[in-house]
Design an enzyme around this catalytic site. Structure first.
Site, PDB file in Angstrom:
ATOM      1  N   GLU A 258      23.781  -1.751  -1.089  1.00 18.78           N
ATOM      2  CA  GLU A 258      22.599  -1.256  -1.799  1.00 18.78           C
ATOM      3  C   GLU A 258      21.843  -2.500  -2.224  1.00 18.78           C
ATOM      4  O   GLU A 258      22.307  -3.268  -3.057  1.00 18.78           O
ATOM      5  CB  GLU A 258      23.037  -0.394  -2.991  1.00 18.78           C
ATOM      6  CG  GLU A 258      21.876   0.293  -3.697  1.00 18.78           C
ATOM      7  CD  GLU A 258      21.437  -0.457  -4.930  1.00 18.78           C
ATOM      8  OE1 GLU A 258      20.379  -1.128  -4.848  1.00 18.78           O
ATOM      9  OE2 GLU A 258      22.128  -0.398  -5.946  1.00 18.78           O
ATOM     10  N   CYS A 297      17.013  -1.677  -9.468  1.00 24.70           N
ATOM     11  CA  CYS A 297      16.849  -1.562  -8.020  1.00 24.70           C
ATOM     12  C   CYS A 297      15.960  -0.383  -7.647  1.00 24.70           C
ATOM     13  O   CYS A 297      15.438  -0.321  -6.540  1.00 24.70           O
ATOM     14  CB  CYS A 297      18.214  -1.433  -7.347  1.00 24.70           C
ATOM     15  SG  CYS A 297      19.197  -0.047  -7.954  1.00 24.70           S
TER      16      CYS A 297
END
Length: 676
Positions: A258, A297
């Site tokens: 990720e 993120c």
């Protein structure tokens, strides 16, 4: 001021920093507050400890045992979360940021604990999908099962969420039955170390289930094998370096990444100033720019608005950002704290300058802003910065450069297709949001942008009161994305658990499949119990125990009585000529639910006993119509047993109705709660 020594937990022992230790500075003052790292860690011993001690201990537990373990861990952390809050301020985060990190991580563990109990068996094999008949008679079957990987999961986490980042990986890993070695980012590892100490001190985890590396991993990845997993959160550059490790490539080691994500948010064409959607859009963007000082993120990096609304968005967003108080995160009045370090501050300013080559800064000046209660030069403070890109079609840097801080770029679109093209220029994102009250716009974006994003978040006046926000990954839903976002997935409920398990196709007779999956498969051996199964408590019932009922003849009077009593006078039950014109029926037929009622009457035991409640019926199918004069009988089999609490458990019964010729009339699964 004393400097905290952040230890690692390796092979069952706490090990203080040593050679290669790195100093960690406060994000608020820039002063050194901690030291972490030890080049002398025996990484091979850590891996061996996880594989030989932690793995077998976890695999000996059932999914429900592990779920209860997660619930206990979450409860223990919840009792000590104030200590985690206090430890987190030096990361630059404010109190509301701590709650996202700490409470969010604890909540994620609670969700996986709940899903493990509700959606997984009280056993050690997870059945994936239905049984497949591979032969003509049903004596040779196939099914997919999932079992825990017999290795170790190495979790490499980012600095921005030292608690949630660990727990959202750890929960599905432990539920799967796999031990973990956690390596937090060094800048905030002192918070993770405290969380790990709390979990280990609780005594809830079996030995070897959890280890911690504070500092560098050394050459640990060089010692991994095909049963191991690497789960990484961080930059695309670091992810590429790690996943290119020859050992990982040669052994086809699972690598879940990720990474960088140029997430976008689209203001729908209907969301003009004055609508609830426009106000919601400004609120969402402002929140995503300033929460954790933009160090998320999932933060909104690209603001995509109709060309006619760009100026209105800039004006409204600037006015809202004016109200954001930047300062010492320990002050109650502070609404945005610092970046995690001065190194991160330099990186954000460098990336903002790159974005500035293609866009004009319309809000925020890093050379001139106010910080309450702290020194802007010594601490890692930056103001929110908003850029405007007038030519997003020909721009490149605004679509590929992520300033991991409170930085976002607004750009205009001509129509919805153009908005889709712009949001897709991020080349793979964790999330894109669309603020619109028009379902047609939502569908158009879903079809056009879904393939480029791990999550699409739609919000408007109807859902805004309950929505969790653009930037909030939820344990129930997949977190990850294609392309630049890493190509991996985390969370997503039980889907997240599957990353730490091996799916295997098994083939064999019904008895073999029943034994492996601890779930009775039609065609398997039937057991005759000593008494009616409804008179026997949960523990006494055996998988495969079967009751065969006597027959009952269905009469025309039964059909008409049921029709008149229920009001279901559908022509197939009441009009013989009309029913004959229907290709599915030979004439008037019995109601399907009349047959179910008769089935219950055939297998029920009316007296008070251990059956407490009928809680549901799954997978009902009607295979053949029943006419007046036909008879039916029932086969009732204990298919599966699942404990629910200390007082009762769920019994899943396989029920088959057949007619006088032995043909199946109906089939379903009955759920009851039975006392222990």
């Amino acid at each position: 001021m004393s400097i905290q020594q952040v230890s690692s937990f390796a092979s069952g022992q706490w090990i203080a920093p040593g050679a290669g230790a790195r100093n960690i500075a406060s994000a608020i003052t820039g002063e050194v507050i901690a030291s972490a790292g030890n080049d002398a860690l025996d990484v091979q011993a850590m891996l061996d400890h996880a594989r030989s001690v932690g793995g077998p201990a976890l695999r000996a537990l059932t999914f429900h045992d592990r779920a209860r373990m997660l619930k206990a861990l979450a409860g223990h952390l919840n009792q000590h979360k104030q200590a985690l809050y206090a430890a987190s301020f030096d990361t630059g985060a404010i109190q509301s940021d701590h709650m996202i990190d700490v409470d969010g991580g604890i909540g994620t563990m609670f969700v996986f604990a709940s899903k493990g109990r509700r959606e997984m068996p009280d056993g050690q094999v997870y059945l994936d999908g239905e049984v497949e008949q591979l032969g003509r008679t049903g004596s040779f079957l196939g099914q997919h099962i999932c079992t825990p990987l017999q290795g170790v999961a190495v979790h490499i986490n980012a600095f921005n969420f030292p608690v949630w980042g660990m727990l959202e990986k750890l929960a599905p890993t432990l539920l799967a039955g796999v031990p973990a070695i956690v390596k937090p980012a060094t800048n905030s590892c002192y918070v993770t170390e405290l969380a790990v100490r709390l979990m280990l001190d609780s005594g809830i985890l079996p030995a070897g289930a959890l280890q911690l590396v504070s500092g560098g991993l050394g050459d640990m990845l060089d010692h991994l094998g095909m049963m191991d997993v690497v789960s990484f959160t961080g930059s695309a550059q670091t992810a590429l370096k790690l996943r290119s490790n020859p050992v990982i490539l040669e052994n086809s080691i699972r690598f879940v990444a990720e990474q960088d994500s140029l997430n976008g948010s689209i203001l729908g064409p209907d969301a003009v100033p004055g609508t609830p959607e426009f106000d919601l859009f400004i609120k969402e963007v402002s929140r995503e720019m300033t929460t954790k000082a933009g160090q998320k993120c999932t933060a909104i990096r690209r603001i995509i608005a109709p060309e006619a609304q760009v100026e209105a968005v800039i004006s409204a967003l600037s006015a809202r950002l004016d109200k954001v108080v930047i300062g010492d995160p320990r002050l109650e009045t502070t609404r945005m704290g610092a970046l995690v370090s001065n190194g991160q501050k330099r990186d954000v300013l460098e990336k903002a300058a790159i974005i500035g080559q293609e866009a004009t800064r319309v809000y925020g000046d890093p050379e001139n802003f106010t910080v309450d209660g702290a020194d802007a030069d010594k601490g890692a403070f930056v103001p929110p910065m908003l850029f405007h890109c007038a030519d997003p079609d020909n721009a490149q840097r605004v679509h590929d450069t992520e300033a991991f801080g409170p930085v976002s770029t607004i750009m205009g679109y001509r129509d919805v297709d153009h908005a889709i093209a712009l949001v897709n220029k991020g080349q793979g994102s964790l999330v894109a949001s669309v603020i619109t009250h028009d379902p047609a716009v939502a569908r158009q974006v879903a079809l056009g942008a879904g393939a480029y994003h791990g999550r699409l978040y739609f919000n408007n006046r109807d859902s805004m009161k309950e929505s969790t926000g653009h930037g909030s990954p939820l344990p129930h839903m997949v977190h990850g994305g294609p392309g630049r976002a890493g190509g991996g997935e985390e969370l997503g409920g039980i889907r997240g658990v599957m990353h730490y398990m091996q799916r295997t196709a098994i083939q064999g007779s019904p008895d073999i499949l029943s034994a492996i999956g601890q779930t009775w498969v039609p065609g398997s051996r039937e057991i005759t119990g000593p008494a009616h199964p409804f008179t026997r408590n949960f523990d006494q019932l055996a998988i495969g125990e079967t009751l065969h009922s006597p027959s009952r003849t269905v009469t025309l009077e039964d059909i008409e009585t049921f029709a008149n009593f229920t009001g279901d006078t559908f022509y197939a039950h009441m009009d013989d000529e009309a029913a004959k014109r229907n290709p599915f029926f030979p004439g008037r037929v019995a109601h399907g639910y009349l047959l179910l009622s008769f089935a219950a009457g055939l297998f029920v035991e009316p007296n008070e006993g251990p059956v407490l409640a009928n809680t549901g019926l799954d997978n009902l199918r009607f295979m053949k119509p029943v006419s007046a004069g036909d008879s039916i009988k029932v086969r009732l089999t204990v298919m599966k047993k699942t404990p629910r609490n200390q007082d009762y458990g769920e019994v899943r019964w396989h029920v088959t109705l057949s007619n006088q010729d032995g043909d199946k009339v109906a089939e379903y699964e009955l759920l009851t709660m039975n006392a222990f």
